[in-house]
Scaffold this motif. Structure first.
Motif, PDB file in Angstrom:
ATOM      1  N   VAL A  94      85.831  43.839  94.154  1.00 48.54           N
ATOM      2  CA  VAL A  94      84.945  44.673  92.672  1.00 48.54           C
ATOM      3  C   VAL A  94      85.886  43.331  91.554  1.00 48.54           C
ATOM      4  CG1 VAL A  94      85.299  45.535  90.369  1.00 48.54           C
ATOM      5  CG2 VAL A  94      84.944  46.485  92.323  1.00 48.54           C
ATOM      6  N   TYR A  95      87.673  42.720  92.011  1.00 53.18           N
ATOM      7  CA  TYR A  95      87.481  41.340  91.063  1.00 53.18           C
ATOM      8  C   TYR A  95      86.534  40.225  91.642  1.00 53.18           C
ATOM      9  CZ  TYR A  95      91.249  45.024  90.687  1.00 53.18           C
ATOM     10  OH  TYR A  95      91.308  46.655  91.014  1.00 53.18           O
ATOM     11  N   ASP A  96      86.913  39.903  93.235  1.00 50.74           N
ATOM     12  CA  ASP A  96      85.911  38.962  92.870  1.00 50.74           C
ATOM     13  C   ASP A  96      84.278  38.886  92.310  1.00 50.74           C
ATOM     14  OD1 ASP A  96      88.017  38.582  94.248  1.00 50.74           O
ATOM     15  OD2 ASP A  96      87.257  38.841  97.208  1.00 50.74           O
ATOM     16  N   GLY A  97      83.904  39.915  92.748  1.00 54.36           N
ATOM     17  CA  GLY A  97      82.170  40.001  92.084  1.00 54.36           C
ATOM     18  C   GLY A  97      82.325  39.776  90.813  1.00 54.36           C
ATOM     19  N   SER A  98      82.955  39.726  90.033  1.00 57.46           N
ATOM     20  CA  SER A  98      83.276  40.055  88.620  1.00 57.46           C
ATOM     21  C   SER A  98      83.717  38.990  88.330  1.00 57.46           C
ATOM     22  CB  SER A  98      84.937  40.802  87.553  1.00 57.46           C
ATOM     23  OG  SER A  98      84.118  42.034  88.444  1.00 57.46           O
ATOM     24  N   LEU A  99      84.449  37.970  89.039  1.00 57.00           N
ATOM     25  CA  LEU A  99      85.028  36.775  88.708  1.00 57.00           C
ATOM     26  C   LEU A  99      83.511  35.395  89.078  1.00 57.00           C
ATOM     27  CD1 LEU A  99      88.068  35.654  89.873  1.00 57.00           C
ATOM     28  CD2 LEU A  99      87.898  35.432  87.929  1.00 57.00           C
ATOM     29  N   VAL A 100      82.054  36.206  89.957  1.00 58.35           N
ATOM     30  CA  VAL A 100      81.152  35.306  90.199  1.00 58.35           C
ATOM     31  C   VAL A 100      80.128  35.651  88.813  1.00 58.35           C
ATOM     32  CG1 VAL A 100      79.005  35.416  91.600  1.00 58.35           C
ATOM     33  CG2 VAL A 100      81.366  35.810  92.768  1.00 58.35           C
ATOM     34  N   MET A 101      79.778  36.622  88.444  1.00 60.41           N
ATOM     35  CA  MET A 101      79.389  37.234  87.421  1.00 60.41           C
ATOM     36  C   MET A 101      79.755  36.157  85.976  1.00 60.41           C
ATOM     37  SD  MET A 101      77.265  39.567  87.747  1.00 60.41           S
ATOM     38  CE  MET A 101      76.489  40.316  86.737  1.00 60.41           C
ATOM     39  N   GLY A 102      80.917  36.143  85.959  1.00 60.64           N
ATOM     40  CA  GLY A 102      81.474  35.744  85.091  1.00 60.64           C
ATOM     41  C   GLY A 102      81.347  33.757  85.075  1.00 60.64           C
ATOM     42  N   ASN A 103      81.260  33.782  85.960  1.00 61.14           N
ATOM     43  CA  ASN A 103      80.962  32.207  86.371  1.00 61.14           C
ATOM     44  C   ASN A 103      79.352  31.617  86.151  1.00 61.14           C
ATOM     45  OD1 ASN A 103      83.395  31.089  87.586  1.00 61.14           O
ATOM     46  ND2 ASN A 103      83.071  30.605  89.369  1.00 61.14           N
ATOM     47  N   LEU A 104      78.452  33.063  86.563  1.00 64.00           N
ATOM     48  CA  LEU A 104      77.269  32.743  86.532  1.00 64.00           C
ATOM     49  C   LEU A 104      76.654  32.520  84.999  1.00 64.00           C
ATOM     50  CD1 LEU A 104      76.395  35.753  88.920  1.00 64.00           C
ATOM     51  CD2 LEU A 104      75.120  33.388  89.412  1.00 64.00           C
ATOM     52  N   MET A 105      77.573  33.915  83.778  1.00 58.80           N
ATOM     53  CA  MET A 105      77.228  33.307  82.389  1.00 58.80           C
ATOM     54  C   MET A 105      77.008  32.383  82.483  1.00 58.80           C
ATOM     55  SD  MET A 105      78.184  37.732  81.917  1.00 58.80           S
ATOM     56  CE  MET A 105      79.131  37.797  82.196  1.00 58.80           C
ATOM     57  N   LEU A 106      78.372  31.747  82.424  1.00 54.66           N
ATOM     58  CA  LEU A 106      78.937  30.239  81.485  1.00 54.66           C
ATOM     59  C   LEU A 106      78.129  29.811  82.659  1.00 54.66           C
ATOM     60  CD1 LEU A 106      82.400  30.994  82.154  1.00 54.66           C
ATOM     61  CD2 LEU A 106      80.841  31.188  79.793  1.00 54.66           C
ATOM     62  N   ALA A 107      77.557  29.222  83.574  1.00 61.31           N
ATOM     63  CA  ALA A 107      77.078  27.998  83.953  1.00 61.31           C
ATOM     64  C   ALA A 107      75.527  28.518  83.412  1.00 61.31           C
ATOM     65  CB  ALA A 107      76.427  28.930  85.024  1.00 61.31           C
ATOM     66  N   ALA A 108      74.596  29.204  82.500  1.00 63.88           N
ATOM     67  CA  ALA A 108      73.903  29.580  82.573  1.00 63.88           C
ATOM     68  C   ALA A 108      73.662  29.191  80.950  1.00 63.88           C
ATOM     69  CB  ALA A 108      73.213  31.361  82.383  1.00 63.88           C
ATOM     70  N   ALA A 109      74.851  29.805  80.553  1.00 60.05           N
ATOM     71  CA  ALA A 109      75.037  29.206  78.579  1.00 60.05           C
ATOM     72  C   ALA A 109      75.246  27.385  79.059  1.00 60.05           C
ATOM     73  CB  ALA A 109      76.234  29.806  78.362  1.00 60.05           C
ATOM     74  N   ASP A 110      75.726  26.913  79.817  1.00 62.70           N
ATOM     75  CA  ASP A 110      75.631  25.715  79.804  1.00 62.70           C
ATOM     76  C   ASP A 110      74.182  24.779  80.214  1.00 62.70           C
ATOM     77  OD1 ASP A 110      77.388  23.223  79.744  1.00 62.70           O
ATOM     78  OD2 ASP A 110      77.315  23.456  82.369  1.00 62.70           O
ATOM     79  N   LEU A 111      73.378  25.468  80.654  1.00 66.77           N
ATOM     80  CA  LEU A 111      72.433  25.266  80.981  1.00 66.77           C
ATOM     81  C   LEU A 111      71.183  25.270  79.966  1.00 66.77           C
ATOM     82  CD1 LEU A 111      72.073  25.999  84.836  1.00 66.77           C
ATOM     83  CD2 LEU A 111      72.500  23.365  83.627  1.00 66.77           C
ATOM     84  N   GLY A 112      72.064  26.322  78.862  1.00 67.40           N
ATOM     85  CA  GLY A 112      70.566  26.875  77.619  1.00 67.40           C
ATOM     86  C   GLY A 112      69.563  28.055  77.796  1.00 67.40           C
ATOM     87  N   LEU A 113      70.142  28.581  78.889  1.00 63.16           N
ATOM     88  CA  LEU A 113      69.750  29.882  79.271  1.00 63.16           C
ATOM     89  C   LEU A 113      70.374  31.296  78.915  1.00 63.16           C
ATOM     90  CD1 LEU A 113      69.403  29.312  83.662  1.00 63.16           C
ATOM     91  CD2 LEU A 113      67.709  28.893  81.588  1.00 63.16           C
ATOM     92  N   GLY A 114      69.773  32.245  78.779  1.00 63.37           N
ATOM     93  CA  GLY A 114      70.094  33.290  77.918  1.00 63.37           C
ATOM     94  C   GLY A 114      70.896  34.187  79.957  1.00 63.37           C
ATOM     95  N   SER A 115      71.718  35.357  79.547  1.00 64.64           N
ATOM     96  CA  SER A 115      71.872  35.924  80.823  1.00 64.64           C
ATOM     97  C   SER A 115      72.970  37.251  80.010  1.00 64.64           C
ATOM     98  CB  SER A 115      72.846  34.752  81.181  1.00 64.64           C
ATOM     99  OG  SER A 115      73.911  34.937  80.849  1.00 64.64           O
ATOM    100  N   CYS A 116      72.964  38.109  80.841  1.00 69.56           N
ATOM    101  CA  CYS A 116      73.631  39.579  80.764  1.00 69.56           C
ATOM    102  C   CYS A 116      74.286  39.961  81.430  1.00 69.56           C
ATOM    103  CB  CYS A 116      72.842  40.439  79.463  1.00 69.56           C
ATOM    104  SG  CYS A 116      73.473  42.039  78.585  1.00 69.56           S
ATOM    105  N   TRP A 117      75.127  41.009  81.667  1.00 70.04           N
ATOM    106  CA  TRP A 117      76.098  41.530  82.073  1.00 70.04           C
ATOM    107  C   TRP A 117      75.077  43.137  82.947  1.00 70.04           C
ATOM    108  CZ3 TRP A 117      80.880  40.953  84.727  1.00 70.04           C
ATOM    109  CH2 TRP A 117      81.322  42.175  86.092  1.00 70.04           C
ATOM    110  N   ILE A 118      74.053  43.736  83.266  1.00 65.49           N
ATOM    111  CA  ILE A 118      74.007  44.760  83.374  1.00 65.49           C
ATOM    112  C   ILE A 118      74.199  45.277  84.603  1.00 65.49           C
ATOM    113  CG2 ILE A 118      71.652  46.497  83.513  1.00 65.49           C
ATOM    114  CD1 ILE A 118      71.668  43.928  80.921  1.00 65.49           C
ATOM    115  N   HIS A 119      74.886  46.343  84.578  1.00 62.48           N
ATOM    116  CA  HIS A 119      75.575  47.848  84.280  1.00 62.48           C
ATOM    117  C   HIS A 119      75.073  48.637  85.837  1.00 62.48           C
ATOM    118  CE1 HIS A 119      79.780  46.994  83.749  1.00 62.48           C
ATOM    119  NE2 HIS A 119      79.058  46.787  82.067  1.00 62.48           N
TER     120      HIS A 119
END
Length: 173
Positions: A94-119
């Protein structure tokens, strides 16, 4: 560090997307960032399903909405859904997957994309329908859905951040 901290501070969840598809080049960069998230003992328990197929995207949206008890699109019109799952047999999944989610959202922001974590990925992929999707994709194993990172171009400017609470950090010197 200045650019990293700037991206962290400026990232916001996007809840209104344009229908425009994310170019494969940008999508691949976001996905690469996800694969570099830290994982317990380097076991790399997560997997990412990059959903750009509209039919599958809409199917996941409908499943997610039903779990939520809604008919609205829980993915806010995002054209891309990155489903993060992790191997239940790893104690840190669960922690590993959560860190993946964080990296995905930060990378998206860095590239000018929007993102959102959906449960509700957990419930989706515990269902027979969800297990069938994994099987159809050739994914074998005992995976738990961690989250959906919806991705696309924001249809409106990001909101201002909330002030950080005064009691966020405690020093034990």
């Amino acid at each position: 560090m200045a650019e990293t901290l700037k991206t962290i501070k400026e990232r916001r969840s996007c809840r209104n997307f344009k229908p425009d598809m994310v170019p494969k080049e940008l999508l691949n960069k976001v996905l690469e960032a996800g694969t570099w998230a830290p994982t317990g003992m380097g076991m790399q328990s997560p997997i990412i399903i990059a959903v750009t197929n509209k039919e599958l995207r809409d199917k996941l949206s409908k499943m997610n909405a039903e779990i939520m008890g809604s008919k609205a699109d829980p993915f806010y019109g995002a054209p891309v859904v990155l489903v993060v799952l992790a191997d239940k047999n790893k104690p840190t999944h669960v922690y590993d997957g959560s860190l993946v989610m964080g990296n995905l959202m930060l990378a998206a922001a860095d590239l000018g994309l929007g993102s959102c974590w959906i449960h509700r990925a957990k419930e989706e992929f515990e269902s027979e329908e969800g297990k069938g999707i994994l099987k159809a994709l050739g994914i074998e194993g005992d995976y738990e859905g961690i989250g959906h990172c919806v991705l696309g171009y924001a249809a409106e400017p990001a909101k201002e951040p909330k002030e950080r609470k005064a009691s966020y950090v405690y020093y034990a010197e």
